[in-house]
Design a protein around this motif. Structure first.
Motif, PDB file in Angstrom:
ATOM      1  N   SER A 183      -4.606  10.641 -14.441  1.00  0.00           N
ATOM      2  CA  SER A 183      -4.917  10.125 -13.106  1.00  0.00           C
ATOM      3  C   SER A 183      -6.423  10.049 -12.945  1.00  0.00           C
ATOM      4  N   THR A 184      -6.869   9.041 -12.213  1.00  0.00           N
ATOM      5  CA  THR A 184      -8.298   8.962 -11.934  1.00  0.00           C
ATOM      6  C   THR A 184      -8.513   8.897 -10.423  1.00  0.00           C
ATOM      7  N   GLY A 185      -9.569   9.525  -9.965  1.00  0.00           N
ATOM      8  CA  GLY A 185      -9.900   9.509  -8.534  1.00  0.00           C
ATOM      9  C   GLY A 185     -10.597  10.800  -8.157  1.00  0.00           C
ATOM     10  N   THR A 186     -11.766  10.679  -7.568  1.00  0.00           N
ATOM     11  CA  THR A 186     -12.557  11.850  -7.159  1.00  0.00           C
ATOM     12  C   THR A 186     -11.836  12.638  -6.071  1.00  0.00           C
ATOM     13  N   GLU A 187     -10.935  11.935  -5.346  1.00  0.00           N
ATOM     14  CA  GLU A 187     -10.252  12.569  -4.213  1.00  0.00           C
ATOM     15  C   GLU A 187      -9.074  13.460  -4.640  1.00  0.00           C
ATOM     16  N   LEU A 188      -8.751  13.464  -5.936  1.00  0.00           N
ATOM     17  CA  LEU A 188      -7.492  14.094  -6.361  1.00  0.00           C
ATOM     18  C   LEU A 188      -7.605  15.605  -6.586  1.00  0.00           C
ATOM     19  N   VAL A 189      -6.608  16.309  -6.109  1.00  0.00           N
ATOM     20  CA  VAL A 189      -6.529  17.762  -6.253  1.00  0.00           C
ATOM     21  C   VAL A 189      -5.198  18.093  -6.922  1.00  0.00           C
ATOM     22  N   GLU A 200      -9.607  14.588   0.631  1.00  0.00           N
ATOM     23  CA  GLU A 200      -8.869  14.808  -0.618  1.00  0.00           C
ATOM     24  C   GLU A 200      -7.369  14.584  -0.432  1.00  0.00           C
ATOM     25  N   ILE A 201      -6.692  14.275  -1.522  1.00  0.00           N
ATOM     26  CA  ILE A 201      -5.223  14.215  -1.540  1.00  0.00           C
ATOM     27  C   ILE A 201      -4.750  14.879  -2.837  1.00  0.00           C
ATOM     28  N   PHE A 202      -3.474  15.222  -2.851  1.00  0.00           N
ATOM     29  CA  PHE A 202      -2.924  15.789  -4.082  1.00  0.00           C
ATOM     30  C   PHE A 202      -2.601  14.674  -5.070  1.00  0.00           C
ATOM     31  N   ASP A 203      -2.814  14.945  -6.317  1.00  0.00           N
ATOM     32  CA  ASP A 203      -2.450  13.998  -7.380  1.00  0.00           C
ATOM     33  C   ASP A 203      -0.926  14.016  -7.521  1.00  0.00           C
ATOM     34  N   SER A 204      -0.291  12.926  -7.138  1.00  0.00           N
ATOM     35  CA  SER A 204       1.162  12.855  -7.336  1.00  0.00           C
ATOM     36  C   SER A 204       1.509  11.919  -8.492  1.00  0.00           C
ATOM     37  N   ASN A 205       0.658  10.947  -8.746  1.00  0.00           N
ATOM     38  CA  ASN A 205       1.018   9.929  -9.749  1.00  0.00           C
ATOM     39  C   ASN A 205       1.244  10.482 -11.143  1.00  0.00           C
ATOM     40  N   SER A 206       0.348  11.375 -11.582  1.00  0.00           N
ATOM     41  CA  SER A 206       0.482  11.802 -12.980  1.00  0.00           C
ATOM     42  C   SER A 206       1.807  12.537 -13.182  1.00  0.00           C
ATOM     43  N   PHE A 207       2.250  13.276 -12.158  1.00  0.00           N
ATOM     44  CA  PHE A 207       3.531  13.981 -12.286  1.00  0.00           C
ATOM     45  C   PHE A 207       4.687  12.987 -12.318  1.00  0.00           C
ATOM     46  N   THR A 249      -2.895   5.328 -17.287  1.00  0.00           N
ATOM     47  CA  THR A 249      -3.760   5.891 -16.241  1.00  0.00           C
ATOM     48  C   THR A 249      -3.238   5.425 -14.897  1.00  0.00           C
ATOM     49  N   SER A 250      -3.657   6.104 -13.856  1.00  0.00           N
ATOM     50  CA  SER A 250      -3.411   5.573 -12.516  1.00  0.00           C
ATOM     51  C   SER A 250      -4.725   5.556 -11.768  1.00  0.00           C
ATOM     52  N   GLY A 251      -4.890   4.520 -10.968  1.00  0.00           N
ATOM     53  CA  GLY A 251      -6.060   4.400 -10.104  1.00  0.00           C
ATOM     54  C   GLY A 251      -7.240   3.751 -10.808  1.00  0.00           C
ATOM     55  N   GLY A 252      -8.209   3.364  -9.992  1.00  0.00           N
ATOM     56  CA  GLY A 252      -9.487   2.885 -10.509  1.00  0.00           C
ATOM     57  C   GLY A 252      -9.428   1.610 -11.325  1.00  0.00           C
ATOM     58  N   LYS A 258     -15.874   1.579  -7.321  1.00  0.00           N
ATOM     59  CA  LYS A 258     -15.552   2.830  -8.000  1.00  0.00           C
ATOM     60  C   LYS A 258     -14.380   2.655  -8.960  1.00  0.00           C
ATOM     61  N   ASP A 259     -13.982   1.424  -9.159  1.00  0.00           N
ATOM     62  CA  ASP A 259     -12.871   1.160 -10.084  1.00  0.00           C
ATOM     63  C   ASP A 259     -13.442   0.929 -11.477  1.00  0.00           C
ATOM     64  N   LEU A 260     -13.493   1.988 -12.253  1.00  0.00           N
ATOM     65  CA  LEU A 260     -14.232   1.972 -13.517  1.00  0.00           C
ATOM     66  C   LEU A 260     -13.331   1.976 -14.748  1.00  0.00           C
ATOM     67  N   LEU A 298      -2.407   1.620 -14.505  1.00  0.00           N
ATOM     68  CA  LEU A 298      -1.581   1.377 -13.316  1.00  0.00           C
ATOM     69  C   LEU A 298      -2.448   1.538 -12.069  1.00  0.00           C
ATOM     70  N   PRO A 299      -2.107   0.817 -10.999  1.00  0.00           N
ATOM     71  CA  PRO A 299      -2.842   0.977  -9.745  1.00  0.00           C
ATOM     72  C   PRO A 299      -2.647   2.396  -9.206  1.00  0.00           C
ATOM     73  N   GLY A 300      -3.557   2.820  -8.335  1.00  0.00           N
ATOM     74  CA  GLY A 300      -3.478   4.180  -7.805  1.00  0.00           C
ATOM     75  C   GLY A 300      -2.454   4.371  -6.712  1.00  0.00           C
ATOM     76  N   ASN A 301      -2.181   3.322  -5.954  1.00  0.00           N
ATOM     77  CA  ASN A 301      -1.184   3.485  -4.896  1.00  0.00           C
ATOM     78  C   ASN A 301       0.122   3.960  -5.516  1.00  0.00           C
ATOM     79  N   PRO A 302       0.653   5.062  -5.031  1.00  0.00           N
ATOM     80  CA  PRO A 302       1.788   5.684  -5.708  1.00  0.00           C
ATOM     81  C   PRO A 302       2.995   4.762  -5.918  1.00  0.00           C
ATOM     82  N   VAL A 303       3.318   3.937  -4.928  1.00  0.00           N
ATOM     83  CA  VAL A 303       4.475   3.061  -5.098  1.00  0.00           C
ATOM     84  C   VAL A 303       4.174   2.009  -6.167  1.00  0.00           C
TER      85      VAL A 303
HETATM   86  P1  AMP Z   1      -7.153   3.155  -6.429  1.00  0.00           P
HETATM   87  O1  AMP Z   1      -6.209   2.298  -7.187  1.00  0.00           O
HETATM   88  O2  AMP Z   1      -7.890   4.128  -7.266  1.00  0.00           O
HETATM   89  O3  AMP Z   1      -8.052   2.331  -5.578  1.00  0.00           O
HETATM   90  O4  AMP Z   1      -6.272   4.028  -5.446  1.00  0.00           O
HETATM   91  C1  AMP Z   1      -5.473   3.409  -4.468  1.00  0.00           C
HETATM   92  C2  AMP Z   1      -4.893   4.447  -3.534  1.00  0.00           C
HETATM   93  O5  AMP Z   1      -4.032   5.314  -4.281  1.00  0.00           O
HETATM   94  C3  AMP Z   1      -5.933   5.349  -2.909  1.00  0.00           C
HETATM   95  O6  AMP Z   1      -5.526   5.606  -1.588  1.00  0.00           O
HETATM   96  C4  AMP Z   1      -5.884   6.596  -3.732  1.00  0.00           C
HETATM   97  O7  AMP Z   1      -6.297   7.749  -3.049  1.00  0.00           O
HETATM   98  C5  AMP Z   1      -4.411   6.670  -4.110  1.00  0.00           C
HETATM   99  N1  AMP Z   1      -4.234   7.371  -5.369  1.00  0.00           N
HETATM  100  C6  AMP Z   1      -4.943   7.149  -6.490  1.00  0.00           C
HETATM  101  N2  AMP Z   1      -4.548   7.952  -7.485  1.00  0.00           N
HETATM  102  C7  AMP Z   1      -3.576   8.724  -6.981  1.00  0.00           C
HETATM  103  C8  AMP Z   1      -2.787   9.776  -7.531  1.00  0.00           C
HETATM  104  N3  AMP Z   1      -2.929  10.175  -8.781  1.00  0.00           N
HETATM  105  N4  AMP Z   1      -1.858  10.357  -6.738  1.00  0.00           N
HETATM  106  C9  AMP Z   1      -1.714   9.942  -5.461  1.00  0.00           C
HETATM  107  N5  AMP Z   1      -2.432   8.959  -4.901  1.00  0.00           N
HETATM  108  C10 AMP Z   1      -3.371   8.356  -5.622  1.00  0.00           C
END
Ligand code: AMP
Ligand code: MG
Length: 404
Positions: A183-189, A200-207, A249-252, A258-260, A298-303
């Motif tokens: 998972s990628t994202g500075t906000e993830l815990v 911050e939010i919890f990392d749900s995607n990697s699980f 990967t998810s996110g970014g 910040k999408d690197l 993969l995109p970060g949005n969980p769905v």
């Molecule tokens: P991004 O694709 O990085 O722009 O993320 C899109 C949205 O998905 C943002 O609201 C992120 O905070 C959220 N997000 C990104 N990665 C995760 C993750 N691992 N678990 C839950 N939400 C995430």
């Protein structure tokens, strides 16, 4: 910042994934670990199975020609499973035998204890016996040399049982792909470690992705989430790519500053197959390759992450194992109301299904926002709504992908 050059249509994107995904090498896989893999060559019986004539019941082995109701037999030995009797059955004699016990020499029938006066040093026969009765013949399941399982067969519990009866300790199969999830994202815990600080939010995607990958039959593990920092991300990606067949990967991976993920991947030598699909949820999906490793951003949005996994990563993983059923089953559904798609791209709408006399009635699970994790727990299927401007009239058939 870079914008999408071209969005690939959904079926085309899936085709590109499969076309660019190699099969895993064939290995001898330990029998107990082979569930869900596909046999890579024909399997033949190495022995007659069962290996010897044996009893199907608990009772007495006798000579059928001695059988007569009321006759008393003398019990001369016993033959439990695993301990054959060395004696043979003579006229008027019997050997006590249990299910799976070797049929003793001289005998050609087994009488169930229920059809005798009971256990003892002698017994009286209560019912006539016929030749071959309650006997399981050697080789009746398979004969040495028989083709027992064909190449291409998916290995389920019955196939494992059959291979075990033939003494196979391993089976030749395309091995499971090793998936590393980042998972990628500075906000993830990391869930379960601490409370969230502001933003911050919890990392749900990697699980979720690890669970989906395992469900597809792959070996999967997650690594700690990487922050949106080029150095951190590059190091994490390099490491993930080292020992993985597939990195997810998810996110970014979208067009934000910040999408690197995409730029970092290209920097470390990943070749882009496509970036961006004409599909909702999951427009920014990235697919690339470097040597034998495949890469899904993969995109970060969980769905979006979970739906993209299901539609693009899952078939790839199953294809790597040569699974024929890599596509989820589809059904025709209908809606009670007129359905619109204002997104200009294919919409995989989360729906619940109900059986009616007209077929499968689909109902949207509610708001279709890509962040609504709870919506997926309510979805039975993804209804594929094309981007037609006029929408879909009520009652019209629509194709849907069954999720469960
Ligand atoms: P991004 O694709 O990085 O722009 O993320 C899109 C949205 O998905 C943002 O609201 C992120 O905070 C959220 N997000 C990104 N990665 C995760 C993750 N691992 N678990 C839950 N939400 C995430
Ligand atoms: Mg992000």
């Amino acid at each position: 910042m870079q914008l999408f050059e071209k969005l690939t249509e959904y079926p085309e994107a899936e085709r590109l994934v499969l076309e660019n995904t190699p099969k895993m090498p064939v290995e001898e896989v330990v029998l107990g670990e082979s569930l869900g893999l596909v046999l890579a060559r024909d399997l033949r019986a190495t022995v007659d199975s069962p290996p010897f004539d044996n009893s199907a019941v608990d009772g007495y082995a006798i000579r059928a020609s001695d059988s007569k109701v009321g006759r008393v037999f003398e019990v001369v030995d016993e033959a439990p499973a695993g301990r054959p009797s060395e004696k043979s059955v003579g006229e008027g004699e019997a050997i006590k035998i249990f299910t799976g016990g070797v049929i003793p020499a001289g005998s050609d029938a087994v009488v169930m204890v229920e059809n005798t006066s009971g256990w003892g040093e002698s017994f009286e026969l209560k019912k006539d016996a016929e030749t071959g009765q309650n006997l399981r013949a050697s080789g009746e399941d398979a004969r040495k040399g028989d083709l027992i399982l064909r190449e291409g067969t998916e290995i389920g519990a019955p196939e494992i049982a059959l291979a075990a009866t033939q003494g196979y300790g391993t089976l030749p199969a395309h091995r499971r792909p090793r998936v590393v999830v980042l998972s990628t994202g500075t906000e993830l815990v990391e869930p379960g470690t601490r409370k969230l600080s502001p933003g911050e939010i919890f990392d749900s995607n990697s699980f979720a992705i690890v669970a989906q990958a395992r469900e597809a039959g792959a070996e999967a593990r997650r690594v700690h989430a990487a922050s949106d920092d080029e150095e951190v991300l590059r190091a994490a990606l390099e490491e993930a790519l080292e020992n993985a067949d597939v990195v997810v990967t998810s996110g970014g991976v979208s067009v934000g500053e910040k999408d690197l993920v995409k730029s970092t991947l290209l920097e470390i030598g990943v070749e882009q197959v496509f970036w961006g699909v004409k599909f909702k949820p999951g427009k920014p999906l990235f697919y690339g390759k470097r040597d034998d490793t495949r890469f899904f951003g993969l995109p970060g949005n969980p769905v979006s992450a979970m739906v993209c996994f299901d539609l693009f990563v899952r078939p790839a993983l199953m294809g790597m194992m040569n699974r024929e059923d890599r596509e989820r089953p589809r059904v025709q559904v209908y809606f009670e109301d007129h359905i619109e798609n204002k997104f200009g791209r294919m919409h995989a709408m989360r729906v619940s299904l109900k059986k009616t006399e007209r077929g499968w009635l689909a109902e949207s699970v509610g708001a279709q926002g890509s962040g609504l994790v709870s919506s997926l727990t309510k979805a039975d299927a993804l209804a594929l709504i094309g981007p037609q401007s006029e929408g879909i009239p009520a009652g019209e058939p629509v194709e849907a992908i069954l999720l469960r």
